[in-house]
Write a protein that holds these residues in place. Structure first.
Motif, PDB file in Angstrom:
ATOM      1  N   PRO A 366      48.779  38.892  37.805  1.00  0.00           N
ATOM      2  CA  PRO A 366      48.625  37.567  37.610  1.00  0.00           C
ATOM      3  C   PRO A 366      49.828  37.357  37.166  1.00  0.00           C
ATOM      4  O   PRO A 366      50.306  36.485  36.947  1.00  0.00           O
ATOM      5  CB  PRO A 366      47.517  38.091  36.365  1.00  0.00           C
ATOM      6  CG  PRO A 366      47.070  39.003  36.369  1.00  0.00           C
ATOM      7  CD  PRO A 366      47.251  39.962  36.801  1.00  0.00           C
ATOM      8  N   GLN A 369      52.268  36.456  39.459  1.00  0.00           N
ATOM      9  CA  GLN A 369      51.866  34.856  40.141  1.00  0.00           C
ATOM     10  C   GLN A 369      52.411  33.213  39.256  1.00  0.00           C
ATOM     11  O   GLN A 369      52.391  31.903  39.385  1.00  0.00           O
ATOM     12  CB  GLN A 369      50.004  34.387  39.834  1.00  0.00           C
ATOM     13  CG  GLN A 369      49.795  36.084  41.132  1.00  0.00           C
ATOM     14  CD  GLN A 369      50.589  35.538  42.298  1.00  0.00           C
ATOM     15  OE1 GLN A 369      50.688  34.320  43.334  1.00  0.00           O
ATOM     16  NE2 GLN A 369      50.538  36.268  43.185  1.00  0.00           N
ATOM     17  N   LYS A 370      52.355  33.410  38.121  1.00  0.00           N
ATOM     18  CA  LYS A 370      53.290  32.513  36.884  1.00  0.00           C
ATOM     19  C   LYS A 370      54.214  32.077  37.090  1.00  0.00           C
ATOM     20  O   LYS A 370      55.517  32.556  37.292  1.00  0.00           O
ATOM     21  CB  LYS A 370      53.161  33.235  35.469  1.00  0.00           C
ATOM     22  CG  LYS A 370      51.469  33.832  35.051  1.00  0.00           C
ATOM     23  CD  LYS A 370      51.492  34.547  33.743  1.00  0.00           C
ATOM     24  CE  LYS A 370      50.528  34.509  32.888  1.00  0.00           C
ATOM     25  NZ  LYS A 370      50.153  35.297  31.912  1.00  0.00           N
TER      26      LYS A 370
END
Length: 1426
Positions: A366, A369-370
């Protein structure tokens, strides 16, 4: 909370209850202790057990917080590179070991402007004598000087990498066992079956991938597809033109030849591709994403069934008896003959599909993907001309009610009966000032202009001449009657007005001239009378103007700069002869929105048609305020020329821009003449002022042709007249005269004002001689332009003389009735009768006294005068009082001069004061929000002086020494705080100066340790050492300054790797790290890891760590490498940066959660960057990188017991586990204290013990396994502990000596606390992602070597971590995910593992299945990469 711990082992003389009591007592004492004591007591023997009480006393006493880890001296990088040159050059991955030769270079970028030619007048450089003017011209003439770093794109975070693949919107579709039952239930209504098979039908778009024509949107044809199962169990996908499936299909796709189904959105949305065995493809597309997913799911199910059927067939064949098997093989009826194509290509297809459909491991993270651009550097652009809100003003028409035909034969259009002249300008009533120059417009009809032809100012002033600044003015004819102007407003708001002042040819009083225009009766006779008088006036007085009317309109709707296009000009108000000045106009405009006051003003009947609009970027044919044409100017076009009108920008720093072009205008405003009490002239009523600019006061000297002309006349004239007020002895003026100043002014340049009485009487009375006398001189006045070397700009009150003798500029009053110079007859006793103001808009002259004095002194010293240090320091100190807007406007020129003085300073005091001035300027720029100007200067404008060893010094060395002096504790703390806060500027200058010095003096070819003198190495080291106390001690009182200084230092150190001895830079990093200690406040941990983050993001971080063998004797091959799996001293020395980072991460894991998160984030982001770096994309590159991070295994093994599956797993504990519920509960004691080891023996089920180890409270290590237990006595902390042993993997002699932790208990972190509080889920997942990346990237040999040489306990911990990975990243199925979501949130597809051809097992499985599965994963991981 105190972190003291009591770690205990089983001891014959101590009962478990006693140990628990000691533990609780120790924890209680720690809680009440006045200091956070970080002390560890390890009881390993009965002898030590009796000393436990003494240990408790020591824990209470205020001893050292935590032992600071021993600093590892880095290797001498440059010597190693030379010594191992042959080995490096023979390495197949040598690009990972060497810096590229073309790492950086200097470049010159041509200065790009808006103009067709230079704005600097020809020969201006030669004519300039003043140092300030010369340096300004150099600034505007010079190109941009850059330092380019070829691999700079790789020097940031992973998000800033070039060629980084786009963010994943969606993962490939997969099928899982755990979801199959759910899917069967959900799809029962929509899926029919034949003999238990699957069927589906619907409309799809079909594109032929095998066509010679490339597939486009148009090549897709809509077909009805029907999926059916044949009698032999295989599936066909038939397609038809319509829904009548009873007909013969148009074609069929045989799915038993299909190898995979993948999404393909390159040509069309919602498209997917069927890959066939013969390498052909079918491209299909659905109408929606949902339909596409349904089709792909069903087709994948069929492929899975086909695969399972084939594998089952093979297993059945393998289970036959040997003779039967031989018979089958002999007859050719085995799998190869039954499904020859499938058997042959199954493995190849699986590998191919993995490589095509799998994404990099970290794409699933995650954090990757930030969108986080906090670390991105701001974009830096060169200096350029900037404008405020630009408004295009189009002047269309001015018409009055009084009209007739002006032609003699009365043939022609009806027009105004006399010429009128419009002057437009902007007034700001909010700030009570005029904010633009005047824009003069002539809207008269051609026939009306003819009335003035005989007395054109062109004749009087000697015809046409081009600008002093130009040799080639575009078509002067096209510029004679401008109708379009571009105004600029830096601070738009609704209280800005566009004012139009209307003048006409002088005839008499304003009231008399306006009266015919204010009547609405039949005007034909009146018009003829006015026309007759106008023709006579134009013949006699055509060059004189008189005020007539004015009008105004608003510009903006709001403060955002939105134009009020619907507004129109007000009525035309008669000009009041007593309210002519700009101050009076501002008062009138203040009442503009008050109808009751405006209604009292007399109105002239007429209409002024002027429209406004926004300026388009491609506006053709316009010139700037100096009449210099733009690049898009077309000389041969008939398009009207548009003129930029100069804006008078407020003298406020935040609205000021650094000058980029040459501009040298003087605006002159005659204000008032008091002539009512003079006795020198009998007639002095209709007074006209003629303004001239002269460079000599000799009798026959001619005025310079540098005054901007009015419409219809030449572009430049020798003189200009102000409007005349009829019968006024004390006239006011509002005229603006614009002058193009010469490049170099001298003492003789002056303005000459000549006063005339103009005879307006046109009656037939009197003699012919009297009638011919139009003007009579009634006085002179003059204004020298320079005073103390600066242009005079304040309001001046000057006397008027009745005569003008030669040499009048030399006249001086000496007092007592005496004077020096020629005899002058003063009017009215030399009283100051004339009031004049001037406004300078110049980019080569300054009005600031301090700046002028500084450059004047520098010019004296450069021309040979002896430089006095004290004098220069005085002028430098006075620069602190320089006006802010002047400093911004001349920023590049001032900084260039200061750096020049710095390199020529012979005294330290001068150099330090130069640096203080620069600090003051940099601070003021930041405080005004103008940091971007500084960045532009450093990147583009700064250019180090040519280095002459005998004469000058280098900027980088002198600046570093001055910074050291200012950072001393005894120095002024305000200055040092500013230096800290804005240190980025000074470090950037150091960097650029170093780069230019190396390139321009050919020192880049030298060895790194010979490029810079020892004095500079000492200066850099001193700066680092002086900076560190400020960073580590001021973080509370001055957090912004210490944080900025820390980051700037990191950037500087990182860039030093490009220029300097890299071993020396390593030592500076060690100097930095030595200023921190375990137990520091959180802020200091943030600083330290921010420093490491920046430095480790160096574009050549991998070569800096030298991923190569370090062995004695002959040159080793990489495959002979004895890999380091622990952080030994040798490892940290040879691979300095990665060793330092891993040690710091290991230390941080013993701190509280916020610190741990920071450290883990830095490590993980660095690994993500390695993974995404396209320079290291191949498997061999990634495997080499992985060897640098192998000690991370030991780091995780050390903390294995802090991974508590029950607390952090996203799913409940496996109900099949044999660990009882009660045993999962920790006793209510300090969570930092090590839990008691379980006394149970090693269970026969590996799964049970691993699961207990994962939970952190059950242990697989018992008294019955002495070898393991002996290893555990070393606390499994080898990965953090540096040793001096040469090989971290000794050969296996015995079970005990086999441990990777050999000799580790005496390492550098031996006194540190090992925490036992659990890591939270985000920490665990991040660490496990790092673990998986290294495991996936490392070579098979490296992994097998690790397994062979690790001790049993380390292997157990290794597979414990592996099992935790399976727990953490296990896919639980759609039904579980849906049950965990709130009712109001729809269930979305979950990102899952990537293999879309082989069914994944979602169950956790038994312990016996975990290890083979993991081994299979590691061995086969190479299939995913090249």
């Amino acid at each position: 909370m105190c972190l003291a711990q009591l770690r205990t082992r089983s001891c014959p003389s101590c009962r478990p209850s006693d140990l628990c009591f000691q533990t609780r007592m120790q924890a209680d004492k720690c809680r009440t202790s006045s200091r956070n004591v970080k002390k560890e007591l390890v009881i390993e023997s009965p002898v030590q057990c009796k000393d436990a009480a003494q240990g408790e006393v020591e824990a209470e006493s205020p001893g050292p917080v935590l032992a600071k880890p021993k600093l590892i001296e880095p290797l001498d990088y440059e010597n190693v590179i030379v010594q191992k040159k042959t080995q490096i050059l023979n390495d197949c991955l040598r690009e990972m070991l060497l810096f590229p030769y073309d790492d950086f270079q200097t470049a010159i970028l041509r200065r790009q402007g808006r103009y067709r030619c230079s704005t600097i007048p020809e020969n201006a450089q030669e004519k300039a004598q003043s140092l300030f003017v010369t340096e300004c011209i150099k600034t505007y003439n010079s190109d941009w000087h850059l330092v380019n770093y070829k691999y700079e794109d790789y020097s940031g975070e992973f998000r800033q990498l070039p060629n980084k693949a786009a963010k994943l919107d969606k993962l490939p579709v997969h099928v899982y066992e755990v979801d199959e039952e759910v899917d069967k239930d959900e799809d029962a209504a929509s899926l029919g079956s034949q003999k238990g098979g699957i069927t589906k039908h619907g409309w799809l778009y079909k594109g032929n991938m095998n066509s010679a024509i490339s597939v486009t949107m148009r090549s897709f044809k809509r077909r009805f597809f029907h999926l059916i199962q044949l009698g032999d169990g295989s599936y066909n996908l038939n397609f038809y033109k319509d829904e009548k499936i009873s007909k013969e299909p148009k074609g069929s796709i045989f799915l038993d030849s299909c190898m995979g189904v993948v999404q393909n959105n390159k040509v069309r949305r919602f498209a997917f591709e069927l890959k066939m065995q013969d390498k052909s493809s079918y491209l299909l597309a659905a109408d929606s994403e949902v339909e596409m997913e349904e089709w792909m799911t069903i087709l994948n199910k069929i492929l899975q069934l086909n695969f399972e059927a084939a594998m089952q067939e093979k297993r059945n064949g393998d289970s036959h008896e040997d003779d039967e098997q031989s018979k089958l093989e002999g007859s050719g009826s085995g799998l190869d003959s039954y499904l020859p194509e499938l058997a042959k290509s199954t493995r190849e297809a699986e590998i191919k599909l993995k490589s095509e459909s799998r994404v990099k491991l970290f794409y699933l993270d995650p954090d990757a993907q930030k969108l986080d651009f906090s670390s991105a550097e701001p974009e830096v652009k060169p200096f350029e001309e900037k404008f405020g809100k630009r408004i295009l003003v189009k002047c269309n028409d001015l018409s009055f009610n009084l009209q007739c035909c002006v032609a003699e034969n009365e043939e022609g259009p009806t027009t105004n009966v006399e010429p009128f002249f419009v002057t437009l300008s902007l007034f700001d009533i909010k700030y009570n000032r005029k904010i633009s120059a005047d824009f003069h417009v002539d809207l008269n009809h051609f026939s009306v202009r003819q009335m003035l032809a005989a007395t054109s100012p062109a004749l009087m002033n000697g015809g046409r001449q081009s600008s002093p600044a130009l040799q080639d003015i575009p078509h002067e004819a096209a510029m004679q009657y401008p109708k379009q102007g571009i105004f600029s407003v830096t601070c738009p708001h609704p209280d800005i007005f566009l004012v139009a002042r209307i003048e006409k040819v002088l005839q008499g009083s304003i009231t008399h001239g306006a009266e015919p225009y204010m009547k609405s009766s039949d005007s034909s006779k009146v018009a003829q009378k006015v026309l007759k008088n106008a023709k006579q006036a134009c013949q006699r007085l055509g060059q004189y103007r008189m005020p007539f009317a004015w009008a105004a309109r608003t510009l903006f709707k709001d403060a955002s700069g939105n134009l009020d296009k619907n507004a129109r000009f007000s009525a035309l108000y008669k000009q009041d002869s007593n309210k002519l000045s700009n101050e009076d106009m501002l008062k009138l405009l203040a009442d503009f929105r008050k109808p009751e006051k405006m209604a009292k003003l007399p109105v002239i009947l007429g209409n002024l048609d002027i429209t406004i609009d926004n300026v388009s970027s491609d506006l053709p044919n316009y010139v700037n305020s100096s009449y210099i044409p733009m690049k898009q100017f077309e000389t041969c076009t008939k398009t009207p020329v548009t003129f930029e009108v100069e804006e008078f920008v407020p003298c406020i720093p935040k609205h000021t821009q650094p000058y980029t072009i040459y501009n040298n205008h003087l605006y002159v405003y005659p204000k008032y003449l008091k002539y009512d009490s003079q006795k020198s002239f009998a007639k002095a009523r209709n007074i006209a002022i003629c303004i001239e600019f002269k460079d000599s006061d000799e009798e026959d000297s001619q005025p310079l042709k540098c005054i901007y002309g009015r419409p219809g006349g030449p572009i430049f004239t020798r003189s200009a007249f102000a409007a005349v007020l009829h019968h006024h002895q004390n006239p006011e003026f509002y005229d603006e005269i614009k002058i193009e100043l010469p490049t170099q002014l001298h003492e003789k340049h002056h303005l000459l004002f000549t006063f005339f009485h103009v005879s307006c009487d046109n009656s037939s009375k009197g003699s012919t001689k009297k009638k011919d006398v139009v003007e009579t001189q009634v006085g002179y006045s003059w204004l020298p332009l320079l005073k103390d070397g600066r242009v005079v700009t304040s309001e001046q009150h000057m006397p008027v003389s009745a005569n003008l003798p030669s040499g009048y500029l030399d006249y001086q009053e000496l007092g007592m009735g005496r004077h020096y110079g020629p005899e002058i007859k003063w009017v009215d006793g030399s009283k100051p009768l004339l009031k004049v103001s001037t406004h300078l808009v110049s980019t080569v002259y300054t009005q600031d006294q301090h700046l002028h004095n500084f450059f004047q002194y520098c010019q004296k010293t450069e021309s040979g005068a002896h430089a006095l240090g004290n004098e220069l320091v005085k002028y430098l100190k006075s620069l602190h009082a320089m006006e802010g807007h002047v400093m911004i406007a001349f920023l590049p020129t001032i900084l260039n001069q200061l750096f020049r003085v710095l390199t020529r300073a012979t005294q330290e005091e001068v150099a330090v004061n130069v640096t203080r001035v620069i600090i003051h300027m940099v601070a003021q720029c930041h405080e005004e929000g103008l940091e971007s100007h500084l960045r532009s200067y450093v990147k583009y404008a700064y250019k180090a002086e040519p280095y002459v060893a005998s004469e000058y010094k280098t900027v980088h060395e002198e600046l570093a020494k001055s910074m050291t002096t200012i950072l001393k504790p005894s120095a002024d703390f305000l200055t040092s705080n500013k230096l800290l806060k804005y240190s980025w500027f000074f470090f950037e200058v150091l960097i650029k100066s170093m780069a230019q010095h190396l390139i321009e003096n050919s020192k880049v070819k030298l060895l790194r340790n010979q490029r810079f003198p020892a004095s500079y190495h000492h200066a850099v080291e001193t700066v680092v050492n002086m900076l560190m106390p400020h960073i580590t001690q001021k973080f509370r009182d001055n957090p912004e300054a210490s944080k900025n200084a820390n980051h700037s230092l990191a950037v500087f150190i990182k860039r030093c790797f490009t220029f300097m001895d890299r071993g020396f830079v390593f030592k500076q990093i060690n100097n930095y790290i030595s200023c921190f200690a375990p137990g520091d406040p959180k802020t200091l941990f943030e600083y330290k890891f921010e420093f490491l983050r920046v430095v480790c993001n160096h574009e050549h971080y991998i070569p800096l760590n030298l991923p190569m063998p370090f062995g004695k004797g002959r040159i080793q091959r990489y495959q002979d490498l004895q890999l380091d799996y622990a952080l030994t001293d040798e490892f940290c020395r040879n691979h300095f940066l990665v060793g330092l980072l891993l040690r710091e991460v290991g230390t941080a894991l013993q701190e509280f959660r916020e610190v741990r998160l920071i450290a883990i984030s830095v490590l993980k982001n660095l690994l993500i960057k390695h993974s995404f770096d396209d320079r290291y994309a191949s498997r061999s590159h990634q495997a080499r990188i992985a060897t640098l991070y192998l000690p991370l295994f030991g780091l995780l093994i050390e903390n294995v017991q802090r991974i508590n599956v029950r607390d952090v797993s996203p799913f409940p504990v496996n109900p099949g586990s044999t660990v009882k519920e009660e045993s999962l509960t920790l006793p209510a004691v300090n969570p930092l204290v090590t839990p008691q080891k379980s006394g149970n023996t090693l269970d026969s089920s590996l799964h049970k013990d691993l699961f207990g180890a994962i939970s952190g409270i059950a242990s697989p290590y018992t008294n019955s396994t002495p070898n393991i237990n002996s290893v555990r006595n070393a606390d499994s902390r080898g990965s953090l502990i540096s040793t001096d042993s040469g090989n971290s993997l000794p050969e296996r002699n015995s079970e005990k000596s086999n441990s990777l932790d050999k000799h580790q208990q005496s390492g550098t972190l031996g006194n540190s606390v090992v925490r036992c509080d659990k890591l939270d889920q985000s920490e665990i997942k991040s660490l496990l992602m790092c673990f998986l990346y290294i495991l996936k990237s490392m070579s098979d040999d490296a992994l097998f070597t690790y397994w062979n040489k690790a001790s049993t306990s380390e292997l157990m911990d290794f597979f414990t971590i592996s099992e935790v990975c399976l727990h953490q990243f296990q896919y639980m199925g759609k039904r579980y995910i849906a049950s965990m979501l709130p009712d109001d949130i729809p269930c979305m597809p979950c990102p899952t593992p990537h293999n879309n051809t082989v069914r994944e097992t979602a169950g956790y499985g038994t312990g016996a299945g975990v290890i083979p599965a993991l081994v299979s994963f590691v061995i086969c991981s190479g299939d995913e990469q090249e």
